[in-house]
Design a protein around this motif. Structure first.
Motif, PDB file in Angstrom:
ATOM      1  N   THR A   1       0.835  -1.301  -0.145  1.00 23.88           N
ATOM      2  CA  THR A   1       0.043   0.133  -0.148  1.00 23.88           C
ATOM      3  C   THR A   1       0.795   1.292  -0.239  1.00 23.88           C
ATOM      4  N   LEU A   2       1.732   1.446   0.806  1.00 20.42           N
ATOM      5  CA  LEU A   2       2.641   2.708   1.140  1.00 20.42           C
ATOM      6  C   LEU A   2       3.361   2.837  -0.029  1.00 20.42           C
ATOM      7  N   PRO A   3       4.152   1.946  -0.561  1.00 22.30           N
ATOM      8  CA  PRO A   3       5.198   1.872  -1.683  1.00 22.30           C
ATOM      9  C   PRO A   3       4.233   2.405  -2.950  1.00 22.30           C
ATOM     10  N   ALA A   4       3.037   1.537  -3.387  1.00 19.52           N
ATOM     11  CA  ALA A   4       2.139   2.107  -4.312  1.00 19.52           C
ATOM     12  C   ALA A   4       1.808   3.497  -4.086  1.00 19.52           C
ATOM     13  N   ALA A   5       1.216   4.002  -3.024  1.00 19.47           N
ATOM     14  CA  ALA A   5       0.994   5.211  -2.907  1.00 19.47           C
ATOM     15  C   ALA A   5       1.949   6.207  -2.988  1.00 19.47           C
ATOM     16  N   LEU A   6       3.427   5.939  -2.691  1.00 22.46           N
ATOM     17  CA  LEU A   6       4.410   6.804  -3.069  1.00 22.46           C
ATOM     18  C   LEU A   6       4.765   6.865  -4.572  1.00 22.46           C
ATOM     19  N   ALA A   7       4.672   5.772  -5.131  1.00 25.60           N
ATOM     20  CA  ALA A   7       4.593   5.677  -6.541  1.00 25.60           C
ATOM     21  C   ALA A   7       3.714   6.641  -7.130  1.00 25.60           C
ATOM     22  N   ALA A   8       2.413   6.459  -6.972  1.00 31.55           N
ATOM     23  CA  ALA A   8       1.373   7.192  -7.748  1.00 31.55           C
ATOM     24  C   ALA A   8       1.716   8.746  -7.241  1.00 31.55           C
ATOM     25  N   LEU A   9       2.137   9.219  -5.930  1.00 30.89           N
ATOM     26  CA  LEU A   9       2.557  10.723  -5.707  1.00 30.89           C
ATOM     27  C   LEU A   9       3.642  11.111  -6.577  1.00 30.89           C
ATOM     28  N   GLY A  10       4.550  10.061  -6.530  1.00 29.63           N
ATOM     29  CA  GLY A  10       5.724  10.678  -7.409  1.00 29.63           C
ATOM     30  C   GLY A  10       5.418  10.782  -8.800  1.00 29.63           C
ATOM     31  N   ILE A  11       4.394  10.010  -9.459  1.00 28.37           N
ATOM     32  CA  ILE A  11       4.040  10.187 -10.836  1.00 28.37           C
ATOM     33  C   ILE A  11       3.254  11.374 -11.051  1.00 28.37           C
ATOM     34  N   LEU A  12       2.384  11.692  -9.999  1.00 30.22           N
ATOM     35  CA  LEU A  12       1.450  13.019 -10.104  1.00 30.22           C
ATOM     36  C   LEU A  12       2.284  14.305 -10.061  1.00 30.22           C
ATOM     37  N   PHE A  13       3.066  14.192  -9.119  1.00 30.19           N
ATOM     38  CA  PHE A  13       4.107  15.402  -8.870  1.00 30.19           C
ATOM     39  C   PHE A  13       5.230  15.618  -9.935  1.00 30.19           C
ATOM     40  N   SER A  14       5.553  14.372 -10.547  1.00 29.69           N
ATOM     41  CA  SER A  14       6.652  14.707 -11.747  1.00 29.69           C
ATOM     42  C   SER A  14       5.886  14.930 -13.268  1.00 29.69           C
ATOM     43  N   VAL A  15       4.577  14.718 -13.185  1.00 31.56           N
ATOM     44  CA  VAL A  15       3.799  15.328 -14.280  1.00 31.56           C
ATOM     45  C   VAL A  15       3.542  16.731 -13.841  1.00 31.56           C
ATOM     46  N   CYS A  16       3.019  17.162 -12.579  1.00 33.67           N
ATOM     47  CA  CYS A  16       2.941  18.457 -12.473  1.00 33.67           C
ATOM     48  C   CYS A  16       4.300  19.278 -12.775  1.00 33.67           C
ATOM     49  N   GLN A  17       5.328  18.817 -12.605  1.00 33.61           N
ATOM     50  CA  GLN A  17       6.518  19.409 -12.739  1.00 33.61           C
ATOM     51  C   GLN A  17       6.834  19.556 -14.174  1.00 33.61           C
ATOM     52  N   LEU A  18       6.578  18.699 -14.987  1.00 36.39           N
ATOM     53  CA  LEU A  18       6.630  18.864 -16.447  1.00 36.39           C
ATOM     54  C   LEU A  18       5.806  19.803 -16.868  1.00 36.39           C
ATOM     55  N   ILE A  19       4.536  19.861 -16.473  1.00 34.00           N
ATOM     56  CA  ILE A  19       3.528  20.731 -17.136  1.00 34.00           C
ATOM     57  C   ILE A  19       4.014  22.181 -16.817  1.00 34.00           C
ATOM     58  N   THR A  20       4.423  22.448 -15.455  1.00 32.32           N
ATOM     59  CA  THR A  20       4.559  23.873 -14.968  1.00 32.32           C
ATOM     60  C   THR A  20       5.803  24.243 -14.915  1.00 32.32           C
ATOM     61  N   ALA A  21       6.866  23.343 -15.642  1.00 33.25           N
ATOM     62  CA  ALA A  21       8.212  23.826 -15.635  1.00 33.25           C
ATOM     63  C   ALA A  21       8.440  25.108 -16.479  1.00 33.25           C
ATOM     64  N   SER A  22       9.626  25.957 -15.892  1.00 34.68           N
ATOM     65  CA  SER A  22       9.572  27.220 -16.859  1.00 34.68           C
ATOM     66  C   SER A  22      10.233  26.874 -18.101  1.00 34.68           C
ATOM     67  N   LYS A  23       9.883  27.793 -18.930  1.00 37.64           N
ATOM     68  CA  LYS A  23      10.528  27.656 -20.509  1.00 37.64           C
ATOM     69  C   LYS A  23      11.519  28.750 -20.712  1.00 37.64           C
ATOM     70  N   ALA A  24      11.702  29.599 -19.918  1.00 37.55           N
ATOM     71  CA  ALA A  24      12.616  30.657 -20.054  1.00 37.55           C
ATOM     72  C   ALA A  24      13.952  30.128 -20.430  1.00 37.55           C
ATOM     73  N   ARG A  25      14.493  30.810 -21.292  1.00 34.89           N
ATOM     74  CA  ARG A  25      15.964  30.807 -21.995  1.00 34.89           C
ATOM     75  C   ARG A  25      17.180  30.717 -20.879  1.00 34.89           C
ATOM     76  N   GLU A  26      16.917  31.306 -19.879  1.00 35.38           N
ATOM     77  CA  GLU A  26      17.914  31.720 -18.817  1.00 35.38           C
ATOM     78  C   GLU A  26      17.864  30.273 -17.817  1.00 35.38           C
ATOM     79  N   ASP A  27      16.537  29.475 -17.987  1.00 32.92           N
ATOM     80  CA  ASP A  27      16.683  28.270 -17.132  1.00 32.92           C
ATOM     81  C   ASP A  27      16.928  27.139 -17.907  1.00 32.92           C
ATOM     82  N   ARG A  28      17.739  27.330 -19.007  1.00 31.64           N
ATOM     83  CA  ARG A  28      18.150  26.080 -19.743  1.00 31.64           C
ATOM     84  C   ARG A  28      19.290  25.444 -19.153  1.00 31.64           C
TER      85      ARG A  28
END
Length: 157
Positions: free
Chosen positions: A42-69
């Motif tokens: 249960t706990l490892p599966a919940a951690l994996a799901a949270l990790g997937i959720l947060f990483s997708v959020c990170q990918l969606i909201t990531a800065s696209k500015a040239r100075e953040d290359r």
């Protein structure tokens, strides 16, 4: 398309979370545990799901500015390598030393690699955490953690 370090980090964390989620299905359950609402997966599966959720959020909201290359200058890859080796050592020591001793040694080693050299701080930052985590897993969640071959050989069992 500009690839920033936020994209790289989110993608790496997404890959790690998906692989971790896959391997949670490999955790062996005691007979009858599959019908329990909370078991060893249960706990490892919940951690994996949270990790997937947060990483997708990170990918969606990531800065696209040239100075953040992505720029690899200024990173200490030797330290990263040492921490990875420490993790591999932790994985191998679990079977022989058991969870409690291996975790305390892993945390002490990690803090030492990150620059903390005071023995009192090393012990106070690692041993109570390892004991507390061991207590939660074994006593509150009733998850069996093998004591380790070396401890079993010394104490018996």
């Amino acid at each position: 398309m500009t690839v920033t370090k936020d994209h790289i980090g989110g993608l790496i964390f997404l890959c790690f979370s998906v692989a971790y989620g896959y391997y949670t299905s490999q955790i062996v359950l005691f007979p009858g545990d599959e019908f329990e609402p909370f078991h060893a997966r249960t706990l490892p599966a919940a951690l994996a799901a949270l990790g997937i959720l947060f990483s997708v959020c990170q990918l969606i909201t990531a800065s696209k500015a040239r100075e953040d290359r992505l720029s690899l200058s200024g990173y200490d890859f030797l330290l990263v390598g040492k921490l990875l080796l420490l993790m591999v050592g932790f994985a191998f020591s679990l079977e022989w030393l058991g969870f409690l001793i291996s975790t305390a040694l892993f945390l002490c080693g990690g803090y030492w690699l990150l620059g903390e050299r005071r023995p009192k701080i090393l012990l106070l930052a690692s041993v109570p955490f390892a004991v507390g985590f061991w207590f939660v897993l074994t006593q509150l969640l009733d998850i069996y953690l093998a004591p380790g071959r070396m401890l079993t050989a010394v104490i018996g069992g």
